[in-house]
Structures are given as structure tokens and as C-alpha cells.
Design a protein around this motif. Sequence first.
Motif, short mmCIF file in Angstrom:
data_model
loop_
_atom_site.label_atom_id
_atom_site.label_comp_id
_atom_site.label_asym_id
_atom_site.label_seq_id
_atom_site.Cartn_x
_atom_site.Cartn_y
_atom_site.Cartn_z
N ARG A 70 -41.08 83.12 -47.38
CA ARG A 70 -41.82 82.33 -46.40
C ARG A 70 -41.18 82.41 -45.02
O ARG A 70 -41.88 82.36 -43.99
CB ARG A 70 -41.90 80.87 -46.86
CG ARG A 70 -43.04 80.10 -46.19
CD ARG A 70 -44.36 80.82 -46.39
NE ARG A 70 -45.50 80.10 -45.85
CZ ARG A 70 -46.70 80.64 -45.71
NH1 ARG A 70 -46.90 81.90 -46.04
NH2 ARG A 70 -47.70 79.94 -45.23
N ARG A 198 -44.60 75.13 -39.09
CA ARG A 198 -43.34 74.49 -39.43
C ARG A 198 -42.99 74.77 -40.89
O ARG A 198 -43.85 75.01 -41.72
CB ARG A 198 -43.46 72.98 -39.21
CG ARG A 198 -43.60 72.59 -37.73
CD ARG A 198 -43.75 71.08 -37.58
NE ARG A 198 -44.97 70.60 -38.20
CZ ARG A 198 -45.33 69.31 -38.20
NH1 ARG A 198 -44.56 68.41 -37.63
NH2 ARG A 198 -46.46 68.94 -38.77
N ASP A 200 -41.97 73.86 -44.52
CA ASP A 200 -42.12 72.77 -45.47
C ASP A 200 -40.74 72.49 -46.08
O ASP A 200 -40.35 73.11 -47.08
CB ASP A 200 -43.14 73.18 -46.54
CG ASP A 200 -43.20 72.22 -47.72
OD1 ASP A 200 -42.76 71.07 -47.57
OD2 ASP A 200 -43.68 72.65 -48.79
N GLY A 203 -40.63 71.25 -49.79
CA GLY A 203 -40.99 72.34 -50.68
C GLY A 203 -39.91 73.40 -50.75
O GLY A 203 -39.63 73.95 -51.82
N VAL A 248 -46.06 68.91 -54.65
CA VAL A 248 -45.88 68.83 -53.20
C VAL A 248 -46.71 69.91 -52.50
O VAL A 248 -47.37 69.65 -51.48
CB VAL A 248 -44.39 68.98 -52.84
CG1 VAL A 248 -44.20 69.18 -51.33
CG2 VAL A 248 -43.61 67.75 -53.31
N GLU A 249 -46.68 71.14 -53.05
CA GLU A 249 -47.38 72.25 -52.41
C GLU A 249 -48.90 72.04 -52.39
O GLU A 249 -49.59 72.59 -51.54
CB GLU A 249 -47.05 73.56 -53.13
CG GLU A 249 -45.58 73.94 -53.08
CD GLU A 249 -45.07 74.08 -51.65
OE1 GLU A 249 -45.23 75.15 -51.06
OE2 GLU A 249 -44.52 73.08 -51.13
N ARG A 251 -50.33 69.35 -51.63
CA ARG A 251 -50.69 68.35 -50.62
C ARG A 251 -50.35 68.75 -49.19
O ARG A 251 -51.04 68.32 -48.27
CB ARG A 251 -50.01 67.01 -50.94
CG ARG A 251 -50.48 66.36 -52.22
CD ARG A 251 -50.07 64.90 -52.27
NE ARG A 251 -48.63 64.73 -52.09
CZ ARG A 251 -47.76 64.69 -53.08
NH1 ARG A 251 -48.18 64.83 -54.33
NH2 ARG A 251 -46.48 64.53 -52.86
N VAL A 252 -49.30 69.54 -49.00
CA VAL A 252 -48.86 69.83 -47.64
C VAL A 252 -49.78 70.83 -46.96
O VAL A 252 -50.43 71.66 -47.62
CB VAL A 252 -47.41 70.37 -47.63
CG1 VAL A 252 -46.45 69.32 -48.16
CG2 VAL A 252 -47.29 71.65 -48.42
N ARG A 253 -49.82 70.77 -45.63
CA ARG A 253 -50.71 71.65 -44.88
C ARG A 253 -50.18 73.07 -44.81
O ARG A 253 -50.96 74.03 -44.83
CB ARG A 253 -50.89 71.09 -43.46
CG ARG A 253 -51.79 71.91 -42.56
CD ARG A 253 -52.03 71.23 -41.24
NE ARG A 253 -52.69 69.94 -41.41
CZ ARG A 253 -52.97 69.11 -40.41
NH1 ARG A 253 -52.63 69.45 -39.17
NH2 ARG A 253 -53.57 67.96 -40.64
N GLU A 254 -48.87 73.25 -44.69
CA GLU A 254 -48.26 74.57 -44.57
C GLU A 254 -47.22 74.75 -45.68
O GLU A 254 -46.02 74.61 -45.46
CB GLU A 254 -47.62 74.74 -43.19
CG GLU A 254 -48.64 74.67 -42.06
CD GLU A 254 -47.99 74.70 -40.69
OE1 GLU A 254 -46.74 74.69 -40.63
OE2 GLU A 254 -48.72 74.74 -39.70
N PRO A 255 -47.65 75.04 -46.90
CA PRO A 255 -46.73 75.11 -48.03
C PRO A 255 -45.82 76.34 -47.99
O PRO A 255 -46.16 77.35 -47.38
CB PRO A 255 -47.67 75.20 -49.24
CG PRO A 255 -48.91 75.84 -48.69
CD PRO A 255 -49.03 75.32 -47.28
N VAL A 256 -44.66 76.23 -48.64
CA VAL A 256 -43.76 77.36 -48.79
C VAL A 256 -44.44 78.45 -49.61
O VAL A 256 -44.37 79.65 -49.31
CB VAL A 256 -42.44 76.93 -49.46
CG1 VAL A 256 -41.59 78.14 -49.85
CG2 VAL A 256 -41.66 76.01 -48.55
#
Length: 490
Positions: A70, A198, A200, A203, A248-249, A251-256
Motif C-alpha cells: 500500500r 492518507r 489507514d 488497518g 476495519v477495512e 468501513r474505512v474510506r481508504e483501506p490498506v
Amino acid sequence: MNVATSAQKRTWLPLAVVLVTQMMIVLDAAIVNIALPDMQRALHIAPPDLSWVVNAYTLAFGGLLLLGARAGDLFGRRATFASGMVLFTLASLAGGFATAPGQLFAARAAQGVGAALVAPSALAILMSLYSDARARTRAIGYYTVVSASGAAIGLIAGGVLTSYVSWRWVMFVNVPIGAVVLLAARTALPRGRFTRGRVDVVGALLSTVGMTTLVYGFIRAAADGWSDAGARASFAVAVVLLATFVAVERRVREPVTPLHLFADRERSTAYVARLLLVAGSMGSFFFLSQYFQIVLGWSAMKTGMAFIPFPVTIFISSQLATRVLVERFSPKLVMSVGMALSAIGLLMLSRMDAASTYPQLVVGMVVFALGNGTAFVPLTAAGIAGVDPKDAGIASGLVNVTQQLGGAVGLAVLVTVFSTAGHGAATTAAATSEAKDVFVTGADRGLGVAAGLLAAALVLVLVAMRPRRPRPQEVVEDPAEQMVLEPEPA
């Protein structure tokens, strides 16, 4: 000058940089194996700690691959590649000068960190060089040769360097190569970023600690058995951490790790099949390298040279797959035939005994290598097929993750089978006739199980793989036009 000639001139140097880099990374996981006895004597490493010369590298590499992948997508692949190569080269230099076990272990771990940054970026850069499908497939063929034969070449190089120079040169050899790669990469590799965003952090931490714990569990299982409390605890913690990571992945906008990469059936099947193929393939190198030294009584040099048929056959078969097979037949058929041949080769090797000769074994070795070279080309292509350019780094990272996990899983499973069947078979050069027979019994059983893992990969591909259907609006574009270019420094 025609367009094709111009394109070749633009890509041959970047291709060479990527291939040399991949060779260093794969080779470094194996090159130290033959040098272990010399390292142990020189640095007075306690026998229980010797495995950490290998494990420190594997643990850091496997644990940080997702984060390294990433990082290349977010911060620029050339920058990430260069940072990892600097760390890898300096760590190799430090390891060569090590005077205590802890220094060598730390250097190997630092090499693993560097490799985790370099490997995903290298494959993603390779894919960005080609807009033509045929040219991309040929590049994957070369990449396959390096990836599939790197371990065998590492054993050959380790035998030569240890016998004629010093064990320290299995570390030092990376320094001049790394320096040349860094110089070439400055002008040869494309500069730019696919994604601005940004990191994560949550993550990244969960994936790093979770993957590291999982790999450590397999390392403990290989050394102490599946009933070991430390191994079981590591697996339990890894399951919790990785399950939390997935939550977590989502839900987040920019996941690892974008989870939509696993929605493609062809790609996700290719990842699992690659893991099983690598897991089964570990048996050939693990058992044969010991067989040549323990049973046949060969030197480190002669043992290394015995593996020459592997890279030669893999080169021939991968080029055949690249230039002929994948253009005439479906990728599913090509990888299936390759896996079947690899399984047959391991079954042939599983029939060896204390009286077997090298000419008898080399037939099974060649059949196995023929299958590996054939299967890895379409498997690698399937692992990165149809990926959005902004996710190319993490998709490449997942290809490497499955390879690293496959190696760890395979070693843990096969060592356990070997120890159980051989009742703790001796692994010393001075093995008695009885100990040799016990070793062969365990090795044969382990190779049989390895063939079973390859058979499982074959069944998975035949049953689960469905070719990806391109969307009507999908257009193949020149990846260079999709990059956010940055001005070169004066």
C-alpha cells in the motif's frame, strides 16, 4: 524506427531492474541455507537459534508485505522501491560484517523489511510498463522464471560462495548488485503516484501485527510441532487480529487492502492456488538439499550444483507457456497441466531411498520444474488481472503475500510430517546408515504430502476458477498516461 522497436527500448532496462530485484529477494530467502553450518561455527550460534537466520527474514518480509504494497500505491512506487532497496543493501552489508548472532539476526530482519517494500512495487512497476497484453504476458514469463527458480539458484550460489570464498559473501553479494540497481532505477523506473490519500493507520497496524503473528505461528509449528503452545497461541492471536483487520477495512474510506480485490473469482482462486502450489513446492528444496548432503554425503558445492536442472527447466517451460501455451489455450488449462506435472514430479521423488542415485532423482526434478514453470505464468497473470491501476501495488503485494504464506505453511506442514514419519530423523552430515534410512522414510512421506498439496491446488482451479468477464466499458489504456507525473529533480 517503428513503434514496437521504440517500446522495446523503453522497457528493457526497467524490466532488467525489476527482474534483478526479484531475483535478489527470492534468492536471499534460500542462499543462507547451505551456509548455516559455517555461520554457526563462526558466530557460535546455539543450535536452537540457528533457524532464526532464515526465520528473521521470513517473519519481517511476510509481516510487512501488505503495508509495503500500500505504501507504493500511496507514496510512489519508485520512491518506495528505492527506500526498500537502500535498506536491503545496507542490511546485507551489516550482516556480512556481523560478529555476534544478534547482529546477524537483526540484519536478516532488516533485509526482510526492505524486501517487503521492494517486492510489491517491483511487480506493480513491471505491469505498468506494458499496455500490450502479449508483451505483458512475456514479461510475466520472465518474472516467473526468477520467482520460481530463485530458491534453486540461491542454493547454487550459496554452495559456490560458501565453498570458495566465505559464508559472509552470501550477504555481501547483495551490496554491489543493490548499488547498481539503485543507480539504474533512478532513470529506468517511471516516477509518479497512482493515488493520493492518507494511510489507514489502524488497518496498517492490524495487518502488520496479524500477518507477523501468523507467520510466526507457522515458524513455531515447523520447529516444535503443531501441538506447541506458542504456535497455537500465535494462531489464535492472528485469527483475532486479522478478523478485526477485515472488519476495519470494510468501513474505512481508504483501506490498506481494498477488499473488493477478492470479489473477482478468478483472482481470489489464483491467490489460494498459488499458496498451495508454493506450499507443496517447498518439499523439493527442503528434502533434496538434505538428502544430497546427509544420504549421499555431498559437499555444499556439489549439493548446490545438483539443483541446476531446476532453473534451466523452469526457464524453458515458462517461455513455452508464455510464447505458445497461453496464446493457444485457456489460462485455466495451462495452469492445471502445470500443477498436474508438478504433483507427478513430487510423487516420483517420493519414491527415493538410501540407494537412489542422482540420475534417478533428476527425472522427477525435471518433471516437477517443468510443471512449476508452466503453472506460475498464468497464476501470476490471474493474480493481477483486471485490477484498477490505483490498486496495482496492493494486488502485487497479495501475490507476494500468498507466496510467503505458502512457504511458511508448506515448511510447517512438511517438517511435521517428516518428523512424525521419520520419528525425529537425524539431520547431521555424519548420519549413520540407520539414520539415513529413517531420514529417507520421513522425506518420502513429506514429498507425498507435498504432492497432495499440489493436487489440492489443481482441484481448486478446476472446480472454482471462472474466467473474469471484462465489463463492456473496460478499455486497456497505457498505464503511463494514468500516472500522476511529478517533475524530476534538477
